[in-house]
Design an enzyme around this catalytic site. Structure first.
Site, PDB file in Angstrom:
ATOM      1  N   HIS A   1       0.763  -0.995   0.204  1.00 15.86           N
ATOM      2  CA  HIS A   1      -0.127  -0.310   0.415  1.00 15.86           C
ATOM      3  C   HIS A   1       0.789   1.171   0.138  1.00 15.86           C
ATOM      4  O   HIS A   1       0.666   1.393  -0.864  1.00 15.86           O
ATOM      5  CB  HIS A   1      -0.336  -0.290   1.501  1.00 15.86           C
ATOM      6  CG  HIS A   1      -1.989  -0.998   1.250  1.00 15.86           C
ATOM      7  ND1 HIS A   1      -2.194  -1.417   1.833  1.00 15.86           N
ATOM      8  CD2 HIS A   1      -3.071  -1.469   0.693  1.00 15.86           C
ATOM      9  CE1 HIS A   1      -3.291  -2.450   1.928  1.00 15.86           C
ATOM     10  NE2 HIS A   1      -3.562  -2.229   0.994  1.00 15.86           N
TER      11      HIS A   1
ATOM     12  N   LYS B   1     -15.782  -6.320   4.706  1.00 18.84           N
ATOM     13  CA  LYS B   1     -14.609  -6.829   5.945  1.00 18.84           C
ATOM     14  C   LYS B   1     -15.146  -6.962   6.727  1.00 18.84           C
ATOM     15  O   LYS B   1     -15.650  -6.009   7.435  1.00 18.84           O
ATOM     16  CB  LYS B   1     -13.183  -7.067   5.267  1.00 18.84           C
ATOM     17  CG  LYS B   1     -13.192  -7.254   3.813  1.00 18.84           C
ATOM     18  CD  LYS B   1     -11.311  -6.868   3.309  1.00 18.84           C
ATOM     19  CE  LYS B   1     -10.920  -7.213   2.327  1.00 18.84           C
ATOM     20  NZ  LYS B   1     -10.161  -6.086   1.336  1.00 18.84           N
TER      21      LYS B   1
ATOM     22  N   ARG C   1      -2.160  -5.027  -8.063  1.00 20.16           N
ATOM     23  CA  ARG C   1      -0.789  -6.024  -7.775  1.00 20.16           C
ATOM     24  C   ARG C   1       0.742  -7.816  -9.243  1.00 20.16           C
ATOM     25  O   ARG C   1       0.818  -7.580  -9.309  1.00 20.16           O
ATOM     26  CB  ARG C   1      -0.136  -6.780  -6.948  1.00 20.16           C
ATOM     27  CG  ARG C   1      -1.146  -6.184  -5.696  1.00 20.16           C
ATOM     28  CD  ARG C   1      -1.299  -6.580  -4.047  1.00 20.16           C
ATOM     29  NE  ARG C   1      -2.716  -6.875  -4.137  1.00 20.16           N
ATOM     30  CZ  ARG C   1      -3.126  -7.907  -3.345  1.00 20.16           C
ATOM     31  NH1 ARG C   1      -3.178  -8.786  -2.717  1.00 20.16           N
ATOM     32  NH2 ARG C   1      -4.330  -8.326  -3.637  1.00 20.16           N
TER      33      ARG C   1
ATOM     34  N   SER D   1      -3.396  -7.925   2.985  1.00 18.69           N
ATOM     35  CA  SER D   1      -3.481  -7.708   4.199  1.00 18.69           C
ATOM     36  C   SER D   1      -3.823  -9.388   5.254  1.00 18.69           C
ATOM     37  O   SER D   1      -3.545  -9.267   6.324  1.00 18.69           O
ATOM     38  CB  SER D   1      -5.042  -6.785   4.504  1.00 18.69           C
ATOM     39  OG  SER D   1      -3.769  -5.399   4.297  1.00 18.69           O
TER      40      SER D   1
HETATM   41  N1  COA Z   1       0.253  -4.283  -2.081  1.00 19.44           N
HETATM   42  C1  COA Z   1      -0.034  -4.732  -0.706  1.00 19.44           C
HETATM   43  N2  COA Z   1      -1.918  -5.311  -0.837  1.00 19.44           N
HETATM   44  C2  COA Z   1      -2.639  -4.802  -1.552  1.00 19.44           C
HETATM   45  C3  COA Z   1      -2.482  -3.642  -2.432  1.00 19.44           C
HETATM   46  C4  COA Z   1      -0.754  -3.903  -2.287  1.00 19.44           C
HETATM   47  N3  COA Z   1      -0.235  -2.802  -3.747  1.00 19.44           N
HETATM   48  N4  COA Z   1      -2.815  -3.370  -3.207  1.00 19.44           N
HETATM   49  C5  COA Z   1      -4.323  -4.070  -2.893  1.00 19.44           C
HETATM   50  N5  COA Z   1      -3.504  -4.678  -1.480  1.00 19.44           N
HETATM   51  C6  COA Z   1      -4.561  -6.245  -0.974  1.00 19.44           C
HETATM   52  C7  COA Z   1      -5.019  -6.043   0.091  1.00 19.44           C
HETATM   53  O1  COA Z   1      -3.949  -6.447   1.390  1.00 19.44           O
HETATM   54  C8  COA Z   1      -5.895  -6.686   1.072  1.00 19.44           C
HETATM   55  O2  COA Z   1      -5.554  -7.916   0.918  1.00 19.44           O
HETATM   56  P1  COA Z   1      -7.006  -8.740   1.143  1.00 19.44           P
HETATM   57  O3  COA Z   1      -8.512  -8.914   0.705  1.00 19.44           O
HETATM   58  O4  COA Z   1      -6.408  -9.772   1.881  1.00 19.44           O
HETATM   59  O5  COA Z   1      -7.559  -8.109   3.341  1.00 19.44           O
HETATM   60  C9  COA Z   1      -6.852  -6.149  -0.406  1.00 19.44           C
HETATM   61  O6  COA Z   1      -5.878  -5.545  -1.854  1.00 19.44           O
HETATM   62  C10 COA Z   1      -7.814  -5.133  -0.483  1.00 19.44           C
HETATM   63  O7  COA Z   1      -7.308  -4.524   0.070  1.00 19.44           O
HETATM   64  P2  COA Z   1      -7.576  -2.567  -0.048  1.00 19.44           P
HETATM   65  O8  COA Z   1      -6.256  -2.247  -1.017  1.00 19.44           O
HETATM   66  O9  COA Z   1      -7.206  -2.628   1.581  1.00 19.44           O
HETATM   67  O10 COA Z   1      -8.847  -2.262  -0.391  1.00 19.44           O
HETATM   68  P3  COA Z   1     -10.435  -2.779  -0.810  1.00 19.44           P
HETATM   69  O11 COA Z   1     -10.279  -3.272  -1.792  1.00 19.44           O
HETATM   70  O12 COA Z   1     -10.649  -3.518   0.834  1.00 19.44           O
HETATM   71  O13 COA Z   1     -11.370  -1.871  -0.535  1.00 19.44           O
HETATM   72  C11 COA Z   1     -13.244  -0.416  -1.172  1.00 19.44           C
HETATM   73  C12 COA Z   1     -11.862  -1.651  -1.128  1.00 19.44           C
HETATM   74  C13 COA Z   1     -13.005   0.257   0.547  1.00 19.44           C
HETATM   75  C14 COA Z   1     -12.483   0.453  -1.847  1.00 19.44           C
HETATM   76  C15 COA Z   1     -14.255  -0.674  -1.316  1.00 19.44           C
HETATM   77  O14 COA Z   1     -15.271  -1.189  -0.432  1.00 19.44           O
HETATM   78  C16 COA Z   1     -15.708   0.832  -0.929  1.00 19.44           C
HETATM   79  O15 COA Z   1     -15.101   1.424  -1.999  1.00 19.44           O
HETATM   80  N6  COA Z   1     -15.903   0.586  -0.217  1.00 19.44           N
HETATM   81  C17 COA Z   1     -17.248   1.702   0.086  1.00 19.44           C
HETATM   82  C18 COA Z   1     -18.558   1.461  -0.237  1.00 19.44           C
HETATM   83  C19 COA Z   1     -18.481   1.182  -2.159  1.00 19.44           C
HETATM   84  O16 COA Z   1     -18.906   2.696  -2.714  1.00 19.44           O
HETATM   85  N7  COA Z   1     -19.011   0.694  -2.798  1.00 19.44           N
HETATM   86  C20 COA Z   1     -19.321   0.359  -4.037  1.00 19.44           C
HETATM   87  C21 COA Z   1     -18.022  -0.211  -4.573  1.00 19.44           C
HETATM   88  S1  COA Z   1     -18.393  -0.275  -6.171  1.00 19.44           S
END
Ligand code: COA
Length: 163
Positions: A17, A41, A90, A128
């Site tokens: 991240h 989550k 990634r 994560s």
């Molecule tokens: N390096 C390491 N890990 C990464 C990464 C990177 N560059 N990019 C993503 N990841 C991993 C994270 O570790 C995480 O792993 P996990 O699923 O095993 O825990 C996963 O990829 C994604 O996590 P994160 O980057 O924290 O984002 P997310 O996908 O959980 O976030 C939101 C999603 C919050 C952006 C999305 O749910 C959202 O917009 N929510 C708000 C409600 C909304 O608008 N919904 C409609 C969406 S269309």
């Protein structure tokens, strides 16, 4: 002053991240890291803890700030007057989920563009949930997360496991 939002659950913030954030910080005048409260989550850390863990890693990035948000990401982005959302890709396996989310967000709010950056390939297998699993079982996660996150994981699991 172009502002971009870097959203995520960040449970917890990883070196991957941080790599995405540093790349975004080179492209935009301002970057706002947005910690999702409403994630699908079940996070280990509270939104306030996640925000604090990220904030401690912003040395040398004066134009980056961190906040949490509730509700739809695109509504938050519009309220902040952001022109873009940045996400990390990634590996190919991230693509389908990210592509669907980007198109859905565009449908909901055509004025906010989603941009993708590729983190260093060293982070292509960092996630994560894997980091949490390793930390929970007493493994070393110091290569995958910033030092304050490794400490927070260790302390949290020690507490929950009564060690
Ligand atoms: N390096 C390491 N890990 C990464 C990464 C990177 N560059 N990019 C993503 N990841 C991993 C994270 O570790 C995480 O792993 P996990 O699923 O095993 O825990 C996963 O990829 C994604 O996590 P994160 O980057 O924290 O984002 P997310 O996908 O959980 O976030 C939101 C999603 C919050 C952006 C999305 O749910 C959202 O917009 N929510 C708000 C409600 C909304 O608008 N919904 C409609 C969406 S269309």
């Amino acid at each position: 002053m172009k502002l971009c939002i870097y959203p995520g659950t960040f449970d917890p913030f990883t070196n991957g991240h941080l790599d995405v954030l540093q790349r975004a910080a080179k492209l935009f005048a301002r970057v706002r890291v947005a910690v999702a409260i409403d994630s699908t989550k079940t996070p280990l850390f509270t939104p306030a803890q996640r925000v604090a863990l990220i904030k401690a890693n912003l040395r040398g990035l004066p134009h980056v700030d961190v906040t949490s948000f509730d509700g739809l990401l695109v509504d938050f982005a519009r309220r902040q007057k952001a022109c873009a959302i940045i996400r990390g890709l990634r590996a190919l396996s991230d693509f389908e989920f990210e592509f669907n989310m980007a198109l859905m967000n565009r449908h909901l709010q055509p004025k906010v563009e989603t941009l993708f950056v590729m983190p260093n390939e060293a982070y292509s297998y960092t996630s994560s949930s894997l980091v949490k699993q390793i930390a929970k079982l007493g493994g070393d996660v110091s290569k995958f997360v910033p030092p304050n996150v490794a400490t927070a994981l260790r302390d949290t699991f020690r507490r929950t496991q009564g060690k």
